[in-house]
Design a protein around this motif. Sequence first.
Motif, PDB file in Angstrom:
ATOM      1  N   GLY A 121       0.799  -1.223   0.000  1.00 60.15           N
ATOM      2  CA  GLY A 121       0.000   0.000   0.000  1.00 60.15           C
ATOM      3  C   GLY A 121       0.824   1.261   0.000  1.00 60.15           C
ATOM      4  O   GLY A 121       0.776   2.057   0.937  1.00 60.15           O
ATOM      5  N   VAL A 123       2.614   5.735   3.272  1.00 57.47           N
ATOM      6  CA  VAL A 123       1.528   4.761   3.332  1.00 57.47           C
ATOM      7  C   VAL A 123       0.366   5.354   2.540  1.00 57.47           C
ATOM      8  O   VAL A 123      -0.022   6.494   2.762  1.00 57.47           O
ATOM      9  CB  VAL A 123       1.088   4.485   4.792  1.00 57.47           C
ATOM     10  CG1 VAL A 123      -0.123   3.557   4.819  1.00 57.47           C
ATOM     11  CG2 VAL A 123       2.243   3.888   5.582  1.00 57.47           C
ATOM     12  N   PRO A 176      -3.418   4.620   1.797  1.00 56.44           N
ATOM     13  CA  PRO A 176      -4.610   3.806   2.072  1.00 56.44           C
ATOM     14  C   PRO A 176      -5.379   3.332   0.828  1.00 56.44           C
ATOM     15  O   PRO A 176      -5.843   2.193   0.817  1.00 56.44           O
ATOM     16  CB  PRO A 176      -5.468   4.723   2.953  1.00 56.44           C
ATOM     17  CG  PRO A 176      -4.462   5.581   3.645  1.00 56.44           C
ATOM     18  CD  PRO A 176      -3.396   5.843   2.605  1.00 56.44           C
ATOM     19  N   ASP A 185      -3.833   0.196  -0.169  1.00 53.27           N
ATOM     20  CA  ASP A 185      -3.671  -0.775   0.921  1.00 53.27           C
ATOM     21  C   ASP A 185      -4.978  -1.525   1.156  1.00 53.27           C
ATOM     22  O   ASP A 185      -5.534  -1.522   2.250  1.00 53.27           O
ATOM     23  CB  ASP A 185      -3.228  -0.042   2.194  1.00 53.27           C
ATOM     24  CG  ASP A 185      -2.683  -0.983   3.256  1.00 53.27           C
ATOM     25  OD1 ASP A 185      -2.239  -2.085   2.906  1.00 53.27           O
ATOM     26  OD2 ASP A 185      -2.710  -0.591   4.435  1.00 53.27           O
ATOM     27  N   THR A 186      -5.449  -2.210   0.144  1.00 55.11           N
ATOM     28  CA  THR A 186      -6.767  -2.843   0.201  1.00 55.11           C
ATOM     29  C   THR A 186      -6.870  -3.944   1.249  1.00 55.11           C
ATOM     30  O   THR A 186      -7.949  -4.209   1.759  1.00 55.11           O
ATOM     31  CB  THR A 186      -7.149  -3.409  -1.174  1.00 55.11           C
ATOM     32  OG1 THR A 186      -6.137  -4.327  -1.600  1.00 55.11           O
ATOM     33  CG2 THR A 186      -7.293  -2.292  -2.188  1.00 55.11           C
ATOM     34  N   ASN A 187      -5.771  -4.589   1.588  1.00 59.05           N
ATOM     35  CA  ASN A 187      -5.804  -5.667   2.583  1.00 59.05           C
ATOM     36  C   ASN A 187      -5.258  -5.235   3.943  1.00 59.05           C
ATOM     37  O   ASN A 187      -5.132  -6.045   4.844  1.00 59.05           O
ATOM     38  CB  ASN A 187      -5.050  -6.892   2.067  1.00 59.05           C
ATOM     39  CG  ASN A 187      -3.641  -6.547   1.637  1.00 59.05           C
ATOM     40  OD1 ASN A 187      -3.130  -5.469   1.944  1.00 59.05           O
ATOM     41  ND2 ASN A 187      -3.010  -7.449   0.915  1.00 59.05           N
ATOM     42  N   GLU A 188      -4.891  -3.948   4.076  1.00 60.98           N
ATOM     43  CA  GLU A 188      -4.408  -3.336   5.313  1.00 60.98           C
ATOM     44  C   GLU A 188      -3.077  -3.894   5.829  1.00 60.98           C
ATOM     45  O   GLU A 188      -2.713  -3.670   6.984  1.00 60.98           O
ATOM     46  CB  GLU A 188      -5.480  -3.373   6.398  1.00 60.98           C
ATOM     47  CG  GLU A 188      -6.731  -2.611   6.005  1.00 60.98           C
ATOM     48  CD  GLU A 188      -7.807  -2.601   7.066  1.00 60.98           C
ATOM     49  OE1 GLU A 188      -7.641  -3.229   8.126  1.00 60.98           O
ATOM     50  OE2 GLU A 188      -8.832  -1.949   6.826  1.00 60.98           O
ATOM     51  N   THR A 227      -0.063  -2.976   4.796  1.00 56.47           N
ATOM     52  CA  THR A 227       0.846  -1.837   4.956  1.00 56.47           C
ATOM     53  C   THR A 227       0.525  -1.059   6.222  1.00 56.47           C
ATOM     54  O   THR A 227       1.437  -0.637   6.948  1.00 56.47           O
ATOM     55  CB  THR A 227       0.770  -0.919   3.723  1.00 56.47           C
ATOM     56  OG1 THR A 227       0.942  -1.721   2.551  1.00 56.47           O
ATOM     57  CG2 THR A 227       1.833   0.152   3.764  1.00 56.47           C
ATOM     58  N   THR A 228      -0.744  -0.882   6.503  1.00 55.96           N
ATOM     59  CA  THR A 228      -1.153  -0.166   7.712  1.00 55.96           C
ATOM     60  C   THR A 228      -0.674  -0.902   8.960  1.00 55.96           C
ATOM     61  O   THR A 228      -0.179  -0.278   9.911  1.00 55.96           O
ATOM     62  CB  THR A 228      -2.682  -0.005   7.748  1.00 55.96           C
ATOM     63  OG1 THR A 228      -3.092   0.662   6.561  1.00 55.96           O
ATOM     64  CG2 THR A 228      -3.139   0.773   8.957  1.00 55.96           C
ATOM     65  N   MET A 229      -0.794  -2.219   8.961  1.00 52.90           N
ATOM     66  CA  MET A 229      -0.323  -3.000  10.120  1.00 52.90           C
ATOM     67  C   MET A 229       1.186  -2.893  10.274  1.00 52.90           C
ATOM     68  O   MET A 229       1.696  -2.724  11.390  1.00 52.90           O
ATOM     69  CB  MET A 229      -0.757  -4.463   9.979  1.00 52.90           C
ATOM     70  CG  MET A 229      -2.240  -4.670  10.196  1.00 52.90           C
ATOM     71  SD  MET A 229      -2.716  -6.417  10.224  1.00 52.90           S
ATOM     72  CE  MET A 229      -2.637  -6.818   8.492  1.00 52.90           C
ATOM     73  N   SER A 257       2.105   0.569  11.576  1.00 55.72           N
ATOM     74  CA  SER A 257       1.820   0.742  13.005  1.00 55.72           C
ATOM     75  C   SER A 257       2.894   0.060  13.861  1.00 55.72           C
ATOM     76  O   SER A 257       3.275   0.581  14.915  1.00 55.72           O
ATOM     77  CB  SER A 257       0.425   0.228  13.365  1.00 55.72           C
ATOM     78  OG  SER A 257       0.337  -1.163  13.220  1.00 55.72           O
TER      79      SER A 257
END
Length: 107
Positions: free
Chosen positions: A42, A76, A78, A81-84, A86-88, A91
């Motif tokens: 993402g 990052v 969003p 980042d369809t499956n999240e 990258t967000t995880m 973090s």
Amino acid sequence: MSRDIDNMGISGIIKRIKDRVGDSKVYITVDIDSLDPGSAPGTGTVEPGGFSSRELLTILDGLEGLEVIGGDVVEVSPPYDTNEITTMVASEVARSLLGLMVITPTQ
């Protein structure tokens, strides 16, 4: 630098960073697109052959002892980042940076 891990190993990269920084105060910026797309898809500019999330987190944790005064995680995206994933990862990187900021450097 991500391919340097093949020759130097994680310990070598940590040592190179610590030698370069010395006793200076440090602000760490982590550009999420330095990770391989398998670890962080993402982002606007993917980097095939980049670090894995495990490698990056191990390097960051190895920087304990530096006087880290701040840090950020950038790039990052969003919408990508369809499956999240990258967000995880971002973090966890932020958590590692916060940890480095609250640990008192060794003298």
